[in-house]
Design an enzyme around this catalytic site. Sequence first.
Site, PDB file in Angstrom:
ATOM      1  N   ALA A   1       0.700  -1.342  -0.026  1.00 40.94           N
ATOM      2  CA  ALA A   1      -0.025   0.110  -0.063  1.00 40.94           C
ATOM      3  C   ALA A   1       0.946   1.240  -0.120  1.00 40.94           C
ATOM      4  O   ALA A   1       0.206   2.448   0.192  1.00 40.94           O
ATOM      5  CB  ALA A   1      -0.877   0.002   1.129  1.00 40.94           C
ATOM      6  N   GLY A   2       2.105   1.072   0.000  1.00 38.72           N
ATOM      7  CA  GLY A   2       3.126   2.333   0.051  1.00 38.72           C
ATOM      8  C   GLY A   2       2.793   3.489   1.042  1.00 38.72           C
ATOM      9  O   GLY A   2       2.803   4.470   1.076  1.00 38.72           O
TER      10      GLY A   2
ATOM     11  N   GLY B   1      10.195   6.973   3.239  1.00 38.64           N
ATOM     12  CA  GLY B   1      11.338   6.382   3.696  1.00 38.64           C
ATOM     13  C   GLY B   1      11.955   5.458   3.710  1.00 38.64           C
ATOM     14  O   GLY B   1      12.903   4.927   3.941  1.00 38.64           O
TER      15      GLY B   1
ATOM     16  N   VAL C   1      12.389   2.724   0.895  1.00 40.45           N
ATOM     17  CA  VAL C   1      12.294   2.767  -0.403  1.00 40.45           C
ATOM     18  C   VAL C   1      11.262   1.653  -1.233  1.00 40.45           C
ATOM     19  O   VAL C   1      10.558   1.740  -2.039  1.00 40.45           O
ATOM     20  CB  VAL C   1      13.801   2.551  -1.164  1.00 40.45           C
ATOM     21  CG1 VAL C   1      13.846   2.656  -2.763  1.00 40.45           C
ATOM     22  CG2 VAL C   1      14.621   3.829  -0.514  1.00 40.45           C
TER      23      VAL C   1
ATOM     24  N   HIS D   1      -0.022   3.374  10.446  1.00 42.36           N
ATOM     25  CA  HIS D   1      -0.455   2.120  10.356  1.00 42.36           C
ATOM     26  C   HIS D   1       0.459   0.942  11.349  1.00 42.36           C
ATOM     27  O   HIS D   1      -0.134  -0.058  11.620  1.00 42.36           O
ATOM     28  CB  HIS D   1      -0.212   1.471   8.846  1.00 42.36           C
ATOM     29  CG  HIS D   1       1.343   1.210   8.499  1.00 42.36           C
ATOM     30  ND1 HIS D   1       1.950   2.181   8.136  1.00 42.36           N
ATOM     31  CD2 HIS D   1       1.990   0.171   8.212  1.00 42.36           C
ATOM     32  CE1 HIS D   1       3.359   1.998   7.564  1.00 42.36           C
ATOM     33  NE2 HIS D   1       3.166   0.568   7.577  1.00 42.36           N
TER      34      HIS D   1
ATOM     35  N   GLU E   1      11.027   2.088  17.765  1.00 40.06           N
ATOM     36  CA  GLU E   1      10.773   0.874  16.559  1.00 40.06           C
ATOM     37  C   GLU E   1      11.417  -0.253  17.156  1.00 40.06           C
ATOM     38  O   GLU E   1      11.695  -1.012  16.179  1.00 40.06           O
ATOM     39  CB  GLU E   1      11.574   1.448  15.237  1.00 40.06           C
ATOM     40  CG  GLU E   1      11.074   2.875  14.799  1.00 40.06           C
ATOM     41  CD  GLU E   1      10.022   2.673  14.122  1.00 40.06           C
ATOM     42  OE1 GLU E   1       9.739   1.644  13.278  1.00 40.06           O
ATOM     43  OE2 GLU E   1       8.879   3.517  14.207  1.00 40.06           O
TER      44      GLU E   1
ATOM     45  N   HIS F   1      15.743   1.978   9.380  1.00 40.12           N
ATOM     46  CA  HIS F   1      16.072   1.149  10.765  1.00 40.12           C
ATOM     47  C   HIS F   1      17.694   0.978  10.476  1.00 40.12           C
ATOM     48  O   HIS F   1      18.155   0.712   9.666  1.00 40.12           O
ATOM     49  CB  HIS F   1      15.358  -0.009  11.050  1.00 40.12           C
ATOM     50  CG  HIS F   1      13.895   0.249  11.212  1.00 40.12           C
ATOM     51  ND1 HIS F   1      12.826  -0.592  10.558  1.00 40.12           N
ATOM     52  CD2 HIS F   1      13.165   1.147  11.712  1.00 40.12           C
ATOM     53  CE1 HIS F   1      11.746  -0.211  10.786  1.00 40.12           C
ATOM     54  NE2 HIS F   1      11.881   0.755  11.810  1.00 40.12           N
TER      55      HIS F   1
ATOM     56  N   CYS G   1      14.225  -8.474   9.639  1.00 33.88           N
ATOM     57  CA  CYS G   1      13.181  -7.588   9.858  1.00 33.88           C
ATOM     58  C   CYS G   1      12.086  -8.677  10.475  1.00 33.88           C
ATOM     59  O   CYS G   1      11.150  -8.306  11.454  1.00 33.88           O
ATOM     60  CB  CYS G   1      12.640  -7.049   8.970  1.00 33.88           C
ATOM     61  SG  CYS G   1      13.289  -5.523   8.337  1.00 33.88           S
TER      62      CYS G   1
HETATM   63  O1  SUG Z   1       7.867  -0.223   8.986  1.00 35.77           O
HETATM   64  N1  SUG Z   1       7.142  -1.828   5.839  1.00 35.77           N
HETATM   65  C1  SUG Z   1       7.672  -1.692   7.194  1.00 35.77           C
HETATM   66  C2  SUG Z   1       9.210  -2.686   6.955  1.00 35.77           C
HETATM   67  C3  SUG Z   1       9.596  -2.921   8.502  1.00 35.77           C
HETATM   68  C4  SUG Z   1      11.044  -3.467   8.239  1.00 35.77           C
HETATM   69  N2  SUG Z   1      11.709  -3.701   9.436  1.00 35.77           N
HETATM   70  C5  SUG Z   1      12.831  -3.503   9.793  1.00 35.77           C
HETATM   71  N3  SUG Z   1      13.710  -2.963   9.343  1.00 35.77           N
HETATM   72  N4  SUG Z   1      13.415  -4.140  10.999  1.00 35.77           N
HETATM   73  C6  SUG Z   1       7.847  -0.537   7.801  1.00 35.77           C
HETATM   74  O2  SUG Z   1       8.364   0.616   7.052  1.00 35.77           O
HETATM   75  C7  SUG Z   1       5.279  -1.296   4.321  1.00 35.77           C
HETATM   76  C8  SUG Z   1       3.545  -1.351   4.204  1.00 35.77           C
HETATM   77  C9  SUG Z   1       2.997  -1.012   3.046  1.00 35.77           C
HETATM   78  O3  SUG Z   1       3.675   0.031   2.611  1.00 35.77           O
HETATM   79  O4  SUG Z   1       2.204  -1.604   2.709  1.00 35.77           O
HETATM   80  C10 SUG Z   1       5.771  -1.415   5.816  1.00 35.77           C
HETATM   81  O5  SUG Z   1       5.128  -0.990   6.785  1.00 35.77           O
END
Ligand code: SUG
Length: 455
Positions: free
Chosen positions: A23-24, A28, A30, A141, A178, A259, A378
């Site tokens: 869903a974008g 930050g 990418v 979200h 986080e 992160h 992650c």
């Molecule tokens: O928080 N992506 C997560 C990815 C988290 C990765 N975690 C670590 N690096 N530990 C975030 O950005 C994308 C959801 C979307 O665009 O549909 C999202 O939430």
Amino acid sequence: MSSNNTAYEFNFDGLVGPTHNYAGLSHGNVASTTNANLEAKPKEAALQGLQKMKALHDMGLKQGVLAPMERPDVFTLRKLGFTGTDAQVIIKAAKQAPKVLAACSSASSMWTANACTVAPSSDTADGKAHFTPANLANKFHRSIEHPTTGRILQAMFNDKNHFVHHPALPQGDHFGDEGAANHTRFVDNKNYSDYGKKGVHFFVYGKYAFDASKPEPHKFPARQTFEASQAVARLHKLDSDNVVYAQQSPNVIDKGVFHNDVISVGNGNVLFAHQKAFLNQMQVYTDLERAFGGEEFHVVEVGANDVPVADAVKSYLFNSQLVTLTNGDMALICPGECETTPSVKEYLDWLVEQDTPIKQVKIYDVKQSMQNGGGPACLRQRIVLNETEMAAMNQSVIMNDQLFGTLNTWVKKHYRDVLTEDDLADPSLLIESRTALDELTQILNLGSVYPFQRV
Ligand code: SUG
């Protein structure tokens, strides 16, 4: 043979939820913004995650499962003014505010590195293991995950003699937290059952919340604040001599390193980091070595000439899991993208020939998660447990051949093959998701952790 220090590092992987979609939502990150509106494959995503869990279990490592959230989150949609039956709430949200519906439908809890920060009992003043769910304040979200995360963690670690559960830090940018994505515990370990000595806690933050004169990124948000990291260290009753703080380089945040676990990973006495990861990088190494107290500490630094930051972000080289195998060697558990990014492939082929503690590289396909910016690291939360604590926890969340089979069958029964953002408007997705989760709470013996089970 067990000794007093016998303790294992478990990986608790997030089970990908039935609403996995692109869903974008994460400015930050990418991959999240690039892949917005891609068709998602929830069933494939969940099965890929289970394969990785099973692979680590088969290596003889300790592996567990963390349950996903109830999504779409109609309770949050109601707080935002949508009314009527659950189906009407979803239909109205889809029509009036589709992005809000998408945010309330995200399966983002799969990235359990962000679920919480944990301190093992060996490191805390009261000799108990401490848990703080992350408030994930920077992204709406994700900010709605922590209440259910907290309940799931309590259902997994429910013996008050051993486990202390804190609420998430207060919401708002000042205490943006986080979780373990910005936290690493180092310990002088000789093998995979040797995590029980007192460890060093390494907290990495993106900015100071109460001091505007300090450097911070300009293009993308710094999600974690120094003050949040400090608060978690305080709550967990850590010895300040065993805590090291470091600031992420604002430049790399602006290049998509949202992160710290996208630019460095640690395990045992090893830090595997990119040359551009931190502000004052040499000082960070010195601080870690000092806190480690004269024991052998290894920094395996990857130069920007060998792997540019952009390739690190594309391949998620540093979002590999660094694990100590049963024979004492360390292995990097890498995503498939490390093989298809030439600079990274070349680096890894070279690395395993060198005299460092990292002896093996193992590649796993977690592409469905990667396309939203989530690699192997992650997808997992590390929790160090001694044998008493292992006996005191909920046994039903520990991976074994039988649970692997049960969860595969469960996914195949309940999950859709494909899901697009438009499909989120379909109220039957909520029924499907709740039916699946109701069954899952029985499989994992969690009790009523979901809002729909508690009304
Ligand atoms: O928080 N992506 C997560 C990815 C988290 C990765 N975690 C670590 N690096 N530990 C975030 O950005 C994308 C959801 C979307 O665009 O549909 C999202 O939430």
